[in-house]
Design a protein around this motif. Sequence first.
Motif, mmCIF file in Angstrom:
data_model
loop_
_atom_site.group_PDB
_atom_site.id
_atom_site.type_symbol
_atom_site.label_atom_id
_atom_site.label_comp_id
_atom_site.label_asym_id
_atom_site.label_seq_id
_atom_site.Cartn_x
_atom_site.Cartn_y
_atom_site.Cartn_z
ATOM 1 N N CYS A 183 84.392 -26.104 121.091
ATOM 2 C CA CYS A 183 85.402 -25.420 121.905
ATOM 3 C C CYS A 183 85.676 -26.185 123.199
ATOM 4 O O CYS A 183 86.813 -26.234 123.669
ATOM 5 C CB CYS A 183 84.952 -23.999 122.235
ATOM 6 S SG CYS A 183 84.894 -22.915 120.816
ATOM 7 N N ALA A 184 84.619 -26.779 123.760
ATOM 8 C CA ALA A 184 84.777 -27.485 125.039
ATOM 9 C C ALA A 184 85.500 -28.817 124.883
ATOM 10 O O ALA A 184 85.995 -29.374 125.860
ATOM 11 C CB ALA A 184 83.404 -27.719 125.657
ATOM 12 N N PHE A 240 92.977 -14.398 118.890
ATOM 13 C CA PHE A 240 94.294 -14.877 119.313
ATOM 14 C C PHE A 240 94.203 -15.386 120.741
ATOM 15 O O PHE A 240 93.510 -14.807 121.582
ATOM 16 C CB PHE A 240 95.332 -13.755 119.222
ATOM 17 C CG PHE A 240 95.616 -13.335 117.808
ATOM 18 C CD1 PHE A 240 96.511 -14.060 117.024
ATOM 19 C CD2 PHE A 240 94.981 -12.249 117.241
ATOM 20 C CE1 PHE A 240 96.770 -13.689 115.706
ATOM 21 C CE2 PHE A 240 95.218 -11.871 115.930
ATOM 22 C CZ PHE A 240 96.119 -12.594 115.161
ATOM 23 N N PHE A 241 94.930 -16.464 121.021
ATOM 24 C CA PHE A 241 94.945 -16.992 122.380
ATOM 25 C C PHE A 241 95.873 -16.143 123.237
ATOM 26 O O PHE A 241 96.951 -15.757 122.803
ATOM 27 C CB PHE A 241 95.422 -18.449 122.378
ATOM 28 C CG PHE A 241 94.561 -19.338 121.511
ATOM 29 C CD1 PHE A 241 93.178 -19.218 121.525
ATOM 30 C CD2 PHE A 241 95.134 -20.293 120.677
ATOM 31 C CE1 PHE A 241 92.381 -20.025 120.725
ATOM 32 C CE2 PHE A 241 94.337 -21.099 119.875
ATOM 33 C CZ PHE A 241 92.966 -20.972 119.896
ATOM 34 N N VAL A 289 92.363 -18.983 116.723
ATOM 35 C CA VAL A 289 91.308 -19.690 116.008
ATOM 36 C C VAL A 289 90.791 -18.739 114.935
ATOM 37 O O VAL A 289 90.631 -17.532 115.183
ATOM 38 C CB VAL A 289 90.182 -20.164 116.961
ATOM 39 C CG1 VAL A 289 89.535 -19.002 117.709
ATOM 40 C CG2 VAL A 289 89.116 -20.940 116.204
ATOM 41 N N VAL A 290 90.616 -19.270 113.738
ATOM 42 C CA VAL A 290 90.075 -18.496 112.622
ATOM 43 C C VAL A 290 88.736 -19.129 112.240
ATOM 44 O O VAL A 290 88.671 -20.325 111.959
ATOM 45 C CB VAL A 290 91.026 -18.502 111.408
ATOM 46 C CG1 VAL A 290 90.407 -17.723 110.248
ATOM 47 C CG2 VAL A 290 92.383 -17.924 111.796
ATOM 48 N N LEU A 339 87.197 -19.824 125.316
ATOM 49 C CA LEU A 339 86.556 -18.948 124.331
ATOM 50 C C LEU A 339 85.161 -19.389 123.930
ATOM 51 O O LEU A 339 84.529 -18.779 123.081
ATOM 52 C CB LEU A 339 87.427 -18.867 123.067
ATOM 53 C CG LEU A 339 88.807 -18.254 123.265
ATOM 54 C CD1 LEU A 339 89.573 -18.268 121.952
ATOM 55 C CD2 LEU A 339 88.701 -16.835 123.788
ATOM 56 N N GLY A 340 84.680 -20.481 124.528
ATOM 57 C CA GLY A 340 83.405 -21.043 124.089
ATOM 58 C C GLY A 340 82.266 -20.054 124.098
ATOM 59 O O GLY A 340 81.484 -19.986 123.142
ATOM 60 N N GLU A 341 82.166 -19.258 125.162
ATOM 61 C CA GLU A 341 81.047 -18.317 125.282
ATOM 62 C C GLU A 341 81.097 -17.251 124.188
ATOM 63 O O GLU A 341 80.083 -16.943 123.552
ATOM 64 C CB GLU A 341 81.100 -17.660 126.670
ATOM 65 C CG GLU A 341 79.870 -16.851 127.003
ATOM 66 C CD GLU A 341 79.929 -16.359 128.450
ATOM 67 O OE1 GLU A 341 80.073 -17.184 129.361
ATOM 68 O OE2 GLU A 341 79.850 -15.132 128.643
#
Lengths: 112, 136
Positions: free
Chosen positions: B26-27, B134-135, B77-78, B38-40
């Motif tokens: 993600c990073a 969803f973003f 992201v799925v 959304l990484g966490e």
Amino acid sequence: MRLSKVERDSVVIVTPHAKKIDASVAVSFKTQLLELVDEGRAKILLNLKEVEFIDSSGVGAMVSVVKKLGTEGGIKLFSVKESVRSILELTQLEKVFGIHMSEKGALESFNQ
Amino acid sequence: MEEVVLCFPAKLKYLQLATSLCRELCANVHQPSAILDLGEDVELCISEACTNAIKHGGRETATAEIAIRFRLYPDKVVIRIADHGQGFDLESIPVPDLNTHPERGYGLYIIQSKMDRVRYVREETENYLEMIKFFK
């Protein structure tokens, strides 16, 4: 999972030396805390300064220990990172563990 | 759409490596940039889903694997976590009673709280938990 322990009055201050407390270490974490309970320590203060991540396995381990302690003592936390605090809030477990800003404040709360 | 697949042995000792790699993923994906935030949540939900797949999929054997499949779309992201166990019915998993502070049962609750859509699909060759975010 390595824990360091320091006794202060009737409280044992436990520092988990781990960035993550998840299912891969939760059993070791829980077992070591339960050993303290079996040795008669009823007031456990967790210093979570090194813990950046916790999931349901980690919080479940802490709940197990609190339930074994019953009303005889408890677990309190300090140096809790936001990522850890948010899981405790989502699961409403922040009510079970007293969360404190400092070691001093947490120790005082045990004596109130 | 871009896809990244991570496979690892279905053993808890690989869990931290798997979740850390997903956080790093993600990073390091800069398009769509919203994934950076959304990484966490991704790390947490993958930890929960993989733990379930390893523990309850009956798959902590010498040859079993867990596959994490990321699909990045412009708006979402799925993430699919595949297992080869007996599977379960997502609808039948009870929501934990937060007032009684149970020791277990928070995993799917956390996933459903953090993700926008969650479903569990059983197919002939494998089952998968699908999580969609969803973003904003």
